[in-house]
Design a protein around this motif. Structure first.
Motif, PDB file in Angstrom:
ATOM      1  N   LYS A  10       0.823  -1.208   0.000  1.00  0.00           N
ATOM      2  CA  LYS A  10       0.000   0.000   0.000  1.00  0.00           C
ATOM      3  C   LYS A  10       0.857   1.257   0.000  1.00  0.00           C
ATOM      4  CE  LYS A  10      -3.652   0.089   2.899  1.00  0.00           C
ATOM      5  NZ  LYS A  10      -4.390  -0.411   4.088  1.00  0.00           N
ATOM      6  N   SER A  11       1.931   1.229   0.771  1.00  0.00           N
ATOM      7  CA  SER A  11       2.774   2.423   0.800  1.00  0.00           C
ATOM      8  C   SER A  11       3.405   2.648  -0.571  1.00  0.00           C
ATOM      9  CB  SER A  11       3.841   2.295   1.890  1.00  0.00           C
ATOM     10  OG  SER A  11       4.740   1.265   1.579  1.00  0.00           O
ATOM     11  N   LEU A  14       0.830   4.346  -2.690  1.00  0.00           N
ATOM     12  CA  LEU A  14       0.695   5.731  -2.233  1.00  0.00           C
ATOM     13  C   LEU A  14       1.813   6.605  -2.800  1.00  0.00           C
ATOM     14  CD1 LEU A  14      -1.154   7.175  -0.033  1.00  0.00           C
ATOM     15  CD2 LEU A  14       0.894   7.114   1.370  1.00  0.00           C
ATOM     16  N   LEU A  15       3.038   6.059  -2.745  1.00  0.00           N
ATOM     17  CA  LEU A  15       4.194   6.811  -3.240  1.00  0.00           C
ATOM     18  C   LEU A  15       4.003   7.164  -4.712  1.00  0.00           C
ATOM     19  CD1 LEU A  15       6.969   7.797  -2.310  1.00  0.00           C
ATOM     20  CD2 LEU A  15       7.926   5.660  -3.144  1.00  0.00           C
ATOM     21  N   TYR A  18       1.214   9.889  -5.209  1.00  0.00           N
ATOM     22  CA  TYR A  18       1.718  11.220  -4.869  1.00  0.00           C
ATOM     23  C   TYR A  18       2.707  11.714  -5.915  1.00  0.00           C
ATOM     24  CZ  TYR A  18      -0.312  10.949  -0.204  1.00  0.00           C
ATOM     25  OH  TYR A  18      -1.167  10.873   0.849  1.00  0.00           O
ATOM     26  N   SER A 115       7.421  -2.813  -2.803  1.00  0.00           N
ATOM     27  CA  SER A 115       6.893  -1.480  -3.065  1.00  0.00           C
ATOM     28  C   SER A 115       6.682  -1.225  -4.550  1.00  0.00           C
ATOM     29  CB  SER A 115       7.842  -0.400  -2.558  1.00  0.00           C
ATOM     30  OG  SER A 115       8.365  -0.733  -1.324  1.00  0.00           O
TER      31      SER A 115
ATOM     32  N   PHE B 105      11.498  12.257   0.127  1.00  0.00           N
ATOM     33  CA  PHE B 105      11.286  12.354  -1.319  1.00  0.00           C
ATOM     34  C   PHE B 105      11.042  13.805  -1.704  1.00  0.00           C
ATOM     35  CE2 PHE B 105      10.233   8.046  -0.155  1.00  0.00           C
ATOM     36  CZ  PHE B 105      10.910   7.329  -1.123  1.00  0.00           C
ATOM     37  N   LYS B 107       9.882  15.198  -4.385  1.00  0.00           N
ATOM     38  CA  LYS B 107       8.691  15.565  -5.148  1.00  0.00           C
ATOM     39  C   LYS B 107       7.393  15.323  -4.372  1.00  0.00           C
ATOM     40  CE  LYS B 107      10.567  17.013  -8.942  1.00  0.00           C
ATOM     41  NZ  LYS B 107      10.442  18.446  -9.284  1.00  0.00           N
ATOM     42  N   LEU B 108       7.531  15.038  -3.084  1.00  0.00           N
ATOM     43  CA  LEU B 108       6.342  14.874  -2.256  1.00  0.00           C
ATOM     44  C   LEU B 108       6.312  16.001  -1.232  1.00  0.00           C
ATOM     45  CD1 LEU B 108       6.208  12.067  -3.538  1.00  0.00           C
ATOM     46  CD2 LEU B 108       5.855  11.081  -1.297  1.00  0.00           C
ATOM     47  N   GLU B 112       2.772  14.311   2.689  1.00  0.00           N
ATOM     48  CA  GLU B 112       2.764  13.079   1.892  1.00  0.00           C
ATOM     49  C   GLU B 112       3.930  12.178   2.275  1.00  0.00           C
ATOM     50  OE1 GLU B 112       0.653  15.117  -2.046  1.00  0.00           O
ATOM     51  OE2 GLU B 112       2.819  14.834  -1.970  1.00  0.00           O
ATOM     52  N   LYS B 115       3.088  10.479   5.390  1.00  0.00           N
ATOM     53  CA  LYS B 115       2.080   9.453   5.175  1.00  0.00           C
ATOM     54  C   LYS B 115       2.728   8.183   4.601  1.00  0.00           C
ATOM     55  CE  LYS B 115      -2.716   9.301   4.073  1.00  0.00           C
ATOM     56  NZ  LYS B 115      -3.794   9.782   3.241  1.00  0.00           N
ATOM     57  N   TYR B 116       3.652   8.381   3.668  1.00  0.00           N
ATOM     58  CA  TYR B 116       4.341   7.232   3.084  1.00  0.00           C
ATOM     59  C   TYR B 116       5.103   6.450   4.156  1.00  0.00           C
ATOM     60  CZ  TYR B 116       7.954   4.516   0.795  1.00  0.00           C
ATOM     61  OH  TYR B 116       8.795   3.498   0.442  1.00  0.00           O
ATOM     62  N   MET B 119       2.870   4.632   6.639  1.00  0.00           N
ATOM     63  CA  MET B 119       2.305   3.390   6.114  1.00  0.00           C
ATOM     64  C   MET B 119       3.343   2.286   6.089  1.00  0.00           C
ATOM     65  SD  MET B 119      -0.163   3.652   2.919  1.00  0.00           S
ATOM     66  CE  MET B 119      -1.863   4.061   3.172  1.00  0.00           C
ATOM     67  N   LEU B 120       4.552   2.665   5.697  1.00  0.00           N
ATOM     68  CA  LEU B 120       5.646   1.698   5.662  1.00  0.00           C
ATOM     69  C   LEU B 120       5.911   1.144   7.064  1.00  0.00           C
ATOM     70  CD1 LEU B 120       7.552   0.615   3.505  1.00  0.00           C
ATOM     71  CD2 LEU B 120       9.158   2.412   4.092  1.00  0.00           C
TER      72      LEU B 120
END
Ligand SMILES: Nc1ncnc2c1ncn2[C@@H]1O[C@H](COP(=O)(O)OP(=O)(O)OP(=O)(O)O)[C@@H](O)[C@H]1O
Ligand SMILES: [Mg+2]
Lengths: 272, 340
Positions: A10-11, A14-15, A18, A115, B105, B107-108, B112, B115-116, B119-120
Motif C-alpha cells: 500500500k505504501s 501511495l508513493l 503522490y 513497493s 522524497f 517531489k512529495l 505526503e 504518510k508514506y 504506512m511503511l
C-alpha cells in the motif's frame, strides 16, 4: 506477516500516486513513451528489411504492428521493473531515505521489491490500454481482445522471474563501491539480448547464450506469440509458461539467498 | 521506582575498511577504527547526550544502535533486544533521525512524505492521519505553512522538524537523534530542546542525542558521555562531570590585541608558561582567554597571565573568575582546545 506485506504494498501505491500527482509531466511522458519506443523498434526492424522480408525471416504471416506492440509493451514493463527495483536503491541512497526505508521492520529486500510490484502491474495495464485501439484496428475486435489477453498473461507471468532478477541487481547496487548508474547502459543491452529489436534467434551465437538466461527473452517471445495466434502455437505457449515459472523459482531462490549476504555486507561496510 | 536500562552498549568496536586509490586500478586498503570499545547505559526516561568533536564516532554509534550498521565487536541492546540478532524488534521500538537535512522524497510534500513512511511503518487510515496532524502541529510545521509544501522547497529548519516528526510517527519509546538541532534558528532550537525534555520527563521516553554543542548538552541532557576519537572519556550527569573540575575555576581575561601580535605565538607562550588548559576565542577585536585552573592558584596565574599579555602589548579590558562549564570539563579531559 500478511498484514505487513500489505502495508508495504500500500505504501508503494501511495508513493506512486503522490509522485504522479505532483509530476504531471512525468505522467504524460510515461504515456507517450511506449509510442516512441514502438516507433523506434519498428524503425530498427525495418532497417534489417522490408515488411515482406520481415515476414520471410519470421517464417510466418504475422502483422508487424501486433508483433512489435507486444515486444514494446513487454520490454518496457520489464525494464521499468528493473529500473524501479534496482534503480530505487540508488535513488534512495542519493536522497538519503534508504536508512528510513530499512527501518521498517521487515526484510530490507522485501520492502524494496514489494513497493514496486503494484507499479509494474499498473504500468503494464496502462501500456496495454494505450495500444488497445491500435491492436483492435489491425486485428479486429475478437482477435484483438484475445491477443491483448495473451500479452497481459505474458506480462504477469514474466514479472515473477523479473522480480528475482531485479532483486539480484538491487543487491549488487547496495554492495557496490562506486555509484555509477549501470542501469543506463544495461537497459539497451537487455533490450538487444532479449530480442526486442529483432528476434533473439536471429542474434549471433554468443549473444543467444546471454539471451537464454534473461527472463525477458521468454516473456517477449510469449507476448509475440499473440501475434501468431491461430497458428499451432498453444504447445509453445504452455512450454514458455512453464519456462517462465521455472525461471521465477530459480531467480527468486538465487536472489533470496544472496540478498541476506548482500544486506549484511552493506551494513558491515557502512554503505547505508 | 528503580529505572530500567533502555539502551545498553557494551564494548562496541567498529572498523571501517576503505580503499585509497594509488593508481588507476590499484587501491590500498586502509582500516579506520571509528569505535575502540565503547560502553554506556541509557536509563528509561532519560535525555542522554553523546558529546564529541567531528569524527569522534557519534554517528557511527547511533547507526549501530539504530540497526543500520553492524558492529565488529561488542553488543548493543535496546529495551533488552539485541540490535544485530533482533533488529526487527528493535526497529519497532525506535524513532530515528540521522542527518536532518535529507532523507525524504523531493517531489512529495511534507505531509505526503510522512504518510508514506507512516504506512511503511505499519500505521494506516484515520489513526495515521490524526497522528500526522498532531505532529505537524507539535513541531510547528503548520505555523511555517510547510506541511503541504514540496520537500524540495523546504528550508533547513523545516527539514529538521520534518525529520523529527518522522522519528515520532509510531510514538516509539526510544528516540535516537543525530544532531537534531542542526540548522534550527535559536528560538526553534530552544523549543525543540524543550520538546525533547518534555518527551523524556513527562512521557517517559528515552532520548539519545548526539551533539557537539556544549551548551545544548548542558541544558537538556540528564547524562552526558564525552566521546573523542572512538573512546568514551567520561559518562556522568552534567553536575557530576562538573564536579571533576570542582576544585577548579574558569579564569577569563578579555583583552584587545594590537594588530601585529601573533595569536598562535601568544597562545604558545601562555601554554608554556601557565601549564594549564587554555582557550582563546574572539569577538571582533576583543579576545577572550579562558583558563581552567585550581582555586588556590588563581592569584599566581592571574598575575603571570597579565604579565605575558602586557609584554605582548595587549590591553586588558576585564578579568573574571567563573564557575567551570561543560566545555572546561571537555578541555580538561581531552587536553585539547574547544572545537568551535
Ligand atoms: N562509511 C564510512 N566509511 C569509512 N569511514 C567512515 C565511514 N563513516 C564514518 N567513517 C569514519 O569514522 C570516523 C567516525 O565518524 P562519525 O561519522 O561516527 O563521526 P561523528 O562523531 O558523527 O562526527 P560529526 O560530528 O562530524 O558528525 C571518522 O573518522 C569517519 O571518517
Ligand atoms: Mg555525525
Amino acid at each position: 506477516m500478511r498484514m505487513r506485506m500489505l502495508s508495504v504494498l500500500k505504501s508503494g501505491v501511495l508513493l506512486d500516486i503522490y509522485f504522479f500527482k505532483n509530476n504531471r509531466s512525468t505522467l504524460i511522458s510515461l504515456m507517450l513513451w511506449p509510442y516512441l519506443m514502438l516507433g523506434m523498434l519498428l524503425g530498427f526492424g525495418l532497417i534489417f528489411g522490408s515488411t515482406s522480408a520481415f515476414k520471410e525471416n519470421i517464417g510466418m504471416d504475422v502483422n508487424p504492428i501486433t508483433y512489435f506492440v507486444s515486444s514494446t509493451v513487454v520490454i518496457m514493463a520489464c525494464l521499468g521493473l528493473l529500473w524501479d527495483v534496482a534503480g530505487s536503491v540508488l535513488e534512495l541512497r542519493w536522497i538519503g531515505a534508504l536508512p528510513y526505508v530499512i527501518l521498517a521492520p521487515y526484510r530490507i529486500s522485501l520492502t524494496l521489491i514489494l513497493s514496486y510490484v503494484p507499479r509494474y502491474l499498473l504500468i503494464s495495464v496502462i501500456y496495454l490500454l494505450e495500444f488497445t485501439p491500435l491492436i483492435i484496428l489491425v486485428e479486429g475486435l475478437a482477435d484483438g481482445i484475445l491477443k491483448l489477453g495473451v500479452i497481459f498473461t505474458a506480462l504477469t507471468l514474466g514479472m515473477l522471474p523479473m522480480i528475482g532478477f531485479a532483486g539480484l541487481l538491487a543487491v549488487l547496487f547496495i554492495m557496490m563501491e562506486e555509484e555509477s548508474n549501470v542501469l543506463s547502459w544495461l537497459n539497451p543491452l537487455i533490450m538487444l539480448f532479449s530480442g526486442a529489436f529483432y528476434p533473439a534467434y536471429l542474434l549471433p551465437h554468443w549473444a543467444q547464450t546471454i539471451s537464454r538466461i534473461l527472463p525477458s527473452t521468454y516473456t517477449i517471445e510469449m507476448a509475440r506469440l499473440a501475434a501468431l495466434m491461430g497458428s499451432p502455437s498453444m504447445a509453445r505457449i504452455t512450454f514458455l509458461m512453464g519456462l517462465l515459472i521455472g525461471f521465477a523459482v530459480l531467480y527468486n531462490i538465487l536472489a533470496y539467498s544472496l540478498m541476506g549476504a548482500g544486506e549484511r555486507r552493506a551494513m558491515q561496510r557502512g554503505a547505508i | 521506582m528503580p529505572k530500567t536500562t533502555a539502551i545498553d552498549v557494551l564494548n562496541l568496536v567498529k572498523r571501517y575498511t576503505t580503499y585509497e586509490r594509488i593508481g588507476f586500478f590499484r587501491k590500498r586498503k586502509k582500516v579506520i577504527e571509528a569505535l575502540k570499545g565503547i560502553s554506556f547505559k541509557v536509563m528509561e526516561g532519560e535525555v542522554f547526550g553523546l558529546l564529541g568533536p567531528n569524527g569522534a564516532g557519534k554517528t557511527t554509534t547511533v547507526k549501530i544502535i539504530s540497526t543500520l550498521l553492524l558492529p565488529d565487536e561488542g553488543t548493543a541492546k535496546v529495551l533488552g533486544y539485541d540490535v544485530v540478532e533482533e533488529a526487527n524488534e528493535v526497529r519497532k521500538l525506535i524513532g530515528v533521525s540521522l542527518s536532518v537535512e535529507k532523507g525524504f522524497f523531493w517531489k512529495l510534500t511534507g505531509r505526503e512524505n510522512l504518510k508514506y513512511f507512516g504506512m511503511l511503518y505499519g500505521l494506516d487510515g484515520e489513526l495515521l492521519r490524526k497522528r500526522i496532524d498532531e505532529l505537524i502541529k507539535m513541531l510547528g510545521l503548520d505555523e511555517l505553512n510547510a506541511a503541504d509544501k514540496l520537500y524540495e522547497e523546504y528550508s533547513l529548519g523545516m527539514k529538521a522538524r520534518l525529520s523529527l516528526a518522522r522519528a515520532l510517527l509510531t510514538d516509539p519509546p526510544v528516540l535516537i537523534l543525530d544532531e537534531p538541532t542542526l540548522g534550527l534558528d535559536p528560538p526553534s532550537a530552544r523549543s525543540l530542546r524543550e520538546l525533547l525534555v518534555e518527551l523524556a520527563h513527562d512521557n517517559n521516553k528515552t532520548v539519545l542525542i548526539t551533539t557537539h554543542n556544549m551548551f545544548e548538552a548542558e541544558i537538556i541532557c540528564d547524562k552526558v558521555a564525552i566521546i573523542d576519537k572512538g573512546v568514551i572519556l567520561a559518562v556522568d550527569t552534567v553536575e557530576g562531570l562538573k564536579k571533576r573540575v570542582a576544585k577548579d575555576v574558569a579564569l577569563e581575561i578579555s583583552f584587545v590585541m594590537p594588530a601585529k601580535a601573533h595569536m598562535s605565538s601568544l597562545l604558545d607562550m601562555l601554554k608554556n608558561a601557565l601549564k594549564c588548559p587554555c582557550n582563546i576565542s574572539h569577538n571582533e577585536n576583543v579576545y577572550r582567554l579562558r583558563l581552567v585552573i585550581n582555586v588556590n592558584s588563581v592569584d599566581e596565574i592571574t598575575s603571570m597571565a597579565l604579565k605575558i599579555l602586557h609584554e605582548m602589548k595587549c590591553k586588558v579590558r576585564r578579568v573574571d573568575v567563573k564557575e567551570p562549564t561543560l566545555e572546561d570539563v571537555f578541555i580538561k579531559l581531552t587536553g585539547r582546545r574547544g572545537f568551535k
